[in-house]
Design a protein around this motif. Structure first.
Motif, PDB file in Angstrom:
ATOM      1  N   LYS A 118      22.798  48.052  31.492  1.00 51.14           N
ATOM      2  CA  LYS A 118      24.016  47.617  32.178  1.00 51.14           C
ATOM      3  C   LYS A 118      24.844  46.776  31.216  1.00 51.14           C
ATOM      4  O   LYS A 118      24.302  45.996  30.435  1.00 51.14           O
ATOM      5  CB  LYS A 118      23.686  46.775  33.420  1.00 51.14           C
ATOM      6  CG  LYS A 118      23.034  47.555  34.525  1.00 51.14           C
ATOM      7  CD  LYS A 118      24.042  48.424  35.209  1.00 51.14           C
ATOM      8  CE  LYS A 118      23.432  49.120  36.392  1.00 51.14           C
ATOM      9  NZ  LYS A 118      24.370  49.875  37.159  1.00 51.14           N
ATOM     10  N   GLN A 119      26.141  46.945  31.291  1.00 50.15           N
ATOM     11  CA  GLN A 119      27.045  46.201  30.422  1.00 50.15           C
ATOM     12  C   GLN A 119      27.933  45.308  31.279  1.00 50.15           C
ATOM     13  O   GLN A 119      28.572  45.775  32.221  1.00 50.15           O
ATOM     14  CB  GLN A 119      27.904  47.178  29.631  1.00 50.15           C
ATOM     15  CG  GLN A 119      29.077  46.538  28.931  1.00 50.15           C
ATOM     16  CD  GLN A 119      28.925  46.515  27.443  1.00 50.15           C
ATOM     17  OE1 GLN A 119      28.300  47.397  26.883  1.00 50.15           O
ATOM     18  NE2 GLN A 119      29.477  45.517  26.805  1.00 50.15           N
ATOM     19  N   TRP A 120      27.929  44.046  30.980  1.00 48.59           N
ATOM     20  CA  TRP A 120      28.851  43.098  31.572  1.00 48.59           C
ATOM     21  C   TRP A 120      29.826  42.670  30.489  1.00 48.59           C
ATOM     22  O   TRP A 120      29.661  43.035  29.319  1.00 48.59           O
ATOM     23  CB  TRP A 120      28.091  41.882  32.119  1.00 48.59           C
ATOM     24  CG  TRP A 120      27.312  42.192  33.356  1.00 48.59           C
ATOM     25  CD1 TRP A 120      27.753  42.135  34.635  1.00 48.59           C
ATOM     26  CD2 TRP A 120      25.952  42.633  33.441  1.00 48.59           C
ATOM     27  NE1 TRP A 120      26.760  42.500  35.514  1.00 48.59           N
ATOM     28  CE2 TRP A 120      25.644  42.812  34.803  1.00 48.59           C
ATOM     29  CE3 TRP A 120      24.958  42.904  32.506  1.00 48.59           C
ATOM     30  CZ2 TRP A 120      24.398  43.239  35.250  1.00 48.59           C
ATOM     31  CZ3 TRP A 120      23.726  43.326  32.939  1.00 48.59           C
ATOM     32  CH2 TRP A 120      23.451  43.487  34.295  1.00 48.59           C
ATOM     33  N   SER A 121      30.815  41.910  30.835  1.00 49.81           N
ATOM     34  CA  SER A 121      31.812  41.512  29.831  1.00 49.81           C
ATOM     35  C   SER A 121      31.204  40.639  28.732  1.00 49.81           C
ATOM     36  O   SER A 121      31.643  40.682  27.588  1.00 49.81           O
ATOM     37  CB  SER A 121      32.969  40.768  30.490  1.00 49.81           C
ATOM     38  OG  SER A 121      32.494  39.602  31.143  1.00 49.81           O
TER      39      SER A 121
END
Length: 169
Positions: A41-44
């Motif tokens: 998962k990629q968050w900012s």
């Protein structure tokens, strides 16, 4: 006659409630299984590998018919899955096979439709979006062979099976 032997049953949970329902059932000493896959998962501000349910809103319970009501009274559980008017049960071997498949850490995807060779498909994403074709075969999850309508030849297309859906159903 009511069957009191233990079997695996699929249950449908509220959206994204698989893990919470699993914990609640375990507190009630009910054996459960959630097929989980690892997803990046990629968050900012960061990336993280998390475990998500392979089959959204499903988990499996190992119970006898005496425990149906207890499962349904569990927070997060919506209903049992039915097949031909009866609560569906899953053979032990299929649960075992699913565990083995997930242990390989292969990149798995689950689709809620079954497309067979000869069926018409609509490409719904990617560079071929909007094309209607006949599925000839699936080479792997990113390479399928399609026959374009009325052209009499097959084309190897590098697109994911995730980008097609049954057409005209």
């Amino acid at each position: 006659m009511i069957d009191h032997s233990y079997k695996w049953y699929p249950v449908y949970t509220r959206s994204r409630a698989e893990k919470k329902a699993h914990e609640e059932l375990n507190r009630k000493n009910i054996t459960t299984y959630i097929p989980l896959k690892k997803v990046l998962k990629q968050w900012s501000d960061r990336k993280k590998i998390v475990e998500e349910a392979l089959i959204k809103s499903y988990l499996f319970v190992y119970i006898s018919s005496r425990e149906y009501a207890e499962v349904l009274m569990t927070n997060g559980i919506s209903r049992f899955i039915y097949f031909s008017g009866q609560i569906a049960s899953i053979p032990e071997k299929q649960i075992h096979d699913l565990r083995l498949l997930l242990a390989t850490e292969a990149d798995l995807e689950v689709f809620d439709f079954d497309i067979k060779p000869g069926e018409k498909v609509l490409i719904k994403a990617g560079p071929f979006k909007g094309i209607i074709a006949e599925l000839v075969s699936v080479q792997n999850k990113t390479r399928i062979i399609l026959r374009l309508q009325n052209m009499g030849f097959a084309i190897n297309i590098n697109t994911s099976i995730a980008f097609v859906e049954p057409f005209g159903v």
